[in-house]
Design a protein around this motif. Structure first.
Motif, short mmCIF file in Angstrom:
data_model
loop_
_atom_site.label_atom_id
_atom_site.label_comp_id
_atom_site.label_asym_id
_atom_site.label_seq_id
_atom_site.Cartn_x
_atom_site.Cartn_y
_atom_site.Cartn_z
N LEU A 40 18.58 98.80 60.19
CA LEU A 40 19.38 99.54 61.18
C LEU A 40 18.53 100.61 61.85
O LEU A 40 18.66 100.85 63.07
N TRP A 41 17.66 101.26 61.07
CA TRP A 41 16.76 102.26 61.67
C TRP A 41 15.85 101.60 62.69
O TRP A 41 15.63 102.13 63.79
N ALA A 42 15.30 100.44 62.34
CA ALA A 42 14.39 99.73 63.24
C ALA A 42 15.11 99.33 64.53
O ALA A 42 14.56 99.45 65.63
N ALA A 43 16.34 98.84 64.40
CA ALA A 43 17.10 98.44 65.59
C ALA A 43 17.34 99.64 66.50
O ALA A 43 17.24 99.54 67.73
N VAL B 113 7.22 103.30 57.69
CA VAL B 113 8.62 103.75 57.57
C VAL B 113 9.23 103.21 56.28
O VAL B 113 9.90 103.94 55.53
N ARG B 114 8.99 101.95 56.00
CA ARG B 114 9.56 101.34 54.79
C ARG B 114 8.95 101.96 53.53
O ARG B 114 9.67 102.22 52.56
N ALA B 115 7.63 102.14 53.52
CA ALA B 115 6.99 102.74 52.35
C ALA B 115 7.53 104.14 52.07
O ALA B 115 7.70 104.54 50.92
N HIS B 116 7.82 104.88 53.14
CA HIS B 116 8.39 106.22 52.97
C HIS B 116 9.78 106.13 52.35
O HIS B 116 10.12 106.90 51.44
#
Length: 743
Positions: free
Chosen positions: A99-102, A356-359
């Motif tokens: 959702l963040w990526a979208a 972003v995902r690693a964070h």
């Protein structure tokens, strides 16, 4: 009062849709929380796939929210037809990530959410359709029981032997196994098939001992051991400096902690040696994810990753959306590569999303490259990333020597200067190998008439067609249209039509005529399109026999050629005068990457750059001081002229069947929005450099701003206005945030 379900549906509409619960069920009103395994701890509807009525169709959607209020009258709402899943498919942290990526990339949320799922799940298939039957080597079976010349049997046996916990039929085929060989091995009693209840614990994840690290490598591995949380690092290592060994030892520590590793590479098909090194090192299930797999193979690999059976997942950009049961590290190899940016549809950057995902998962992320992107170097300078450098080549290898070969006024043999031909001859006579790089497929870039100047152009694009001779045809590499080679000029009827310039086919033909007793191996998308063809070519190269490799940038990535001592780059000027400000950066990266194939073992290497601009500052700086010095100078210029990464950029692209329609649409958007958003620099709209492509006319509007948040706010408003625009149905438009290509 029953809760309503807010559903994401794959459509271009930038909204969610409200539905009533299924007629025969009630949805849970409990909140959703995470358990220790990053999974949902309730049976909420959120995250579950549903079948919903949508107009006259039935679509697959994903429930994203449970609400009590809606803007639609309840008597107008339709009930969901059925829930497909009993439990959510994605852990909640992954759903939030998508959702963040979208939101960041300004893409319709329904399309983004479904994009994160394998194709079979998007079509409504059950996860129970994948049964985990696996093949295993039977006790006392040995590869020596097979004949030496039974290559298919031995290869298939070895694939199964590389997976002591077992390998499924789909994974076996994905790794190049032969179905007939599988049957033969079973009949010989060398393998057996069993139902895999769960992945058995592995006491030692290693098949072979790790190599001894040099001080530079050891420093990186030690840092990751001491910081097993979110810690983005750039591993800036020259070609042949042992970046892969750092990856392997970092992953070993992750596996010992009971976690999984996600490794992203530019293109699986171009990095077979990297994948093979992982299989040789580790004694754990490894799954590969890329576009050449069947839908069932992708689903199986995805489920193995999500459920924790796969310990290492190696994939291309879309693998960034693969859920892991126990994530431990993310690695992006060749982080500078443009293939990590999706260029159509959901235009995300897998490299940026990996951080972003690693964070979100609080795990380390490694961005590795011999030619880091200027954005990543800027993040290091800003203190966002740690910067580790590897400047020592593995073993006794030394960096190749660069030489600029000025071909102004020189006599050329289909693009090859006489000086270069003599050097190729000398290296072949020494018993070593030569790599000739030309980044143009086909026989010639164009076909023209010697009498009137006519050039064969694509009828659907503003582009010339490339001449191919094997098989003979004209091919547009932009829209993929093809047509026969004409016998006469379309314009004047003359038969004096001739190829202009040289591509890989013509260069291969020329070199074979110059060196008839030497193998000339062409490696490009045309010569490697058949399954196994690249492997066969690589076998010839690794035999060590003298040969000449001719190829495109396929040769620049992930290959180790210990016998190559000469690299010749025929068209070093390709990107020197690009209208895209990143043209210089890409040219420097490509030259450096290709040059890195030379001198990787005990044999010293030489790199020749054929150029018409031997005094160009980029080429001289690159040849004398290397990529690091070039990057520093280029960043200084970017800052001076306020270009990315010192400003944030987005492009609004539009296309239409009629000329001028897309440009008018973008112009009206600018007039409606620009006055409300000061501080944003608007350029355009203007026709794209290739205005007509695949039969449609394209235009674009470029926005830049020093504030990422301000630019995002403007783009969000622009998307709302675009959806309501009177010409909305006449154009196809999209937003490209942080574009890789400006034009």
């Amino acid at each position: 009062m029953n809760k309503l379900l807010r559903v994401a549906i794959p459509s271009p509409l930038r909204r969610l849709f409200d539905y009533l619960p299924p007629c025969d069920s009630e949805t849970s009103t409990e909140s959703v929380t995470l358990d220790s395994n990053h999974a949902y701890s309730t049976n909420s509807g959120i995250g579950r796939r549903v079948k919903v009525p949508f107009g006259r169709r039935e679509l697959i959607g994903v429930v994203l929210d449970e609400v009590t209020e809606t803007d639609v009258p309840r008597n107008k709402l339709k009930p969901i037809n059925e829930f497909i899943d009993e439990e959510p498919l994605l852990p909640s942290y992954m759903l939030e990530f998508v959702l963040w990526a979208a939101d960041y990339y300004q893409h319709p949320v329904g399309d983004a959410v479904l994009h994160a799922l394998p194709a079979l799940l998007r079509k409504g298939s059950s996860t129970d359709s994948v049964h985990h039957y696996v093949w295993q080597i039977t006790p006392h079976a040995n590869i020596e029981q097979l004949a030496k010349n039974a290559s298919k049997l031995r290869n298939s046996f070895q694939i199964i032997a590389d997976h002591p916990a077992g390998i499924s039929r789909e994974a076996f085929r994905a790794e190049g196994g032969d179905s007939q060989a599988l049957k033969a091995l079973f009949n010989k009693g060398l393998i057996s098939e069993q139902l895999q209840e769960s992945t058995p614990p592995i006491s030692n994840p290693l098949k072979e001992a790790p190599l001894t690290l040099n001080p530079e490598q050891a420093l990186v591995v030690q840092h990751l051991q001491n910081a097993p949380h979110f810690s983005p690092i750039l591993l800036d290592g020259i070609t042949g400096s042992g970046k892969t060994e750092v990856y392997l030892q970092a992953i070993t520590n992750v596996l010992n902690a009971g976690q999984q590793a996600l490794v992203l590479v530019p293109e699986i098909g171009l990095t077979p040696q990297t994948v093979q090194r992982f299989k040789q090192r580790f004694n754990v299930p490894i799954r590969i994810l890329h576009s050449n797999l069947t839908d069932k193979q992708r689903l199986e690999a995805w489920l193995d990753a999500r459920d924790g059976r796969a310990k290492i997942i190696i994939g291309t950009r879309s693998a960034i959306f693969t859920p892991l049961l126990n994530p431990g590290i993310i690695i992006i190899d060749e982080e500078h590569d443009g293939s990590f940016k999706q260029q159509e549809g959901f235009r995300y950057s897998a490299r940026d999303l990996s951080v972003v995902r690693a964070h979100a998962e609080n795990i380390p992320v490694i961005l590795g490259s011999a030619t880091p992107s200027l954005e990543t170097l800027h993040n290091c300078q800003s203190g966002r990333y740690r910067h580790f450098t590897l400047r020592q080549r593995a073993g006794n290898a030394i960096a190749p020597e660069f030489k600029l070969l000025d071909i102004r006024g020189a006599r050329l043999h289909n693009g090859l200067s006489e000086v270069l031909i003599e050097h190729i001859k000398a290296h072949i006579e020494q018993g070593t190998q030569v790599l000739v790089f030309i980044n143009r497929r086909g026989f010639a870039p164009s076909l023209s008439c010697h009498d009137c100047g006519w050039i064969a152009e694509c009828r659907r694009c503003d582009a010339r067609m490339t001449l191919h001779y094997n098989p003979a045809h004209l091919h547009c590499h932009h829209c993929d249209s093809q047509r026969p080679i004409p016998a006469r000029c379309d314009q004047c009827g003359s038969d004096a039509i001739k190829p202009q310039g040289a591509g890989t086919e013509r260069t291969e033909q020329t070199l074979q005529s110059l060196f008839p007793n030497t193998s000339v191996l062409r490696i490009d998308r045309d010569s490697t399109s058949r399954k196994g063809s690249l492997d066969k070519l690589m076998e010839q190269v690794h035999s060590g026999e003298p040969c000449i490799l001719v190829g495109t940038q396929m040769l620049a990535k992930g290959h180790h050629f210990p016998r190559v001592t000469l690299v010749a780059i025929l068209d070093a000027d390709g990107g020197l005068f690009s209208t895209d400000f990143r043209g210089m950066e890409r040219t420097a990266q490509l030259i450096t990457q290709v040059a890195g194939r030379a001198g990787r073992a005990d044999h010293p290497g030489t790199v020749f750059l054929q150029t018409l601009h031997a005094d160009h500052p980029l080429l001289t700086n690159l040849a004398l001081a290397g990529y690091e010095a070039f990057a520093a100078a280029e960043l200084t210029l970017r800052k001076q002229y306020q270009l990315a990464p010192f400003r944030f950029i987005a492009i609004v692209r539009a296309e239409s069947q009629k000329p001028g329609t897309a440009e008018s649409f973008l112009q009206s958007l600018r007039e409606a929005i620009a006055p409300s958003f000061g501080g944003i620099d608007w350029q355009g709209p203007f026709p794209s450099p290739m205005e007509k492509k695949a039969g449609v006319f394209r235009s674009q509007l470029l926005l830049s701003c020093p504030s990422r948040i301000h630019l995002q706010n403007c783009l969000s408003h622009l998307c709302l206005v675009s959806d309501e625009h009177p010409s909305h149905s006449k154009v196809r438009w999209s937003v490209d945030v942080d574009p890789y290509d400006l034009y």
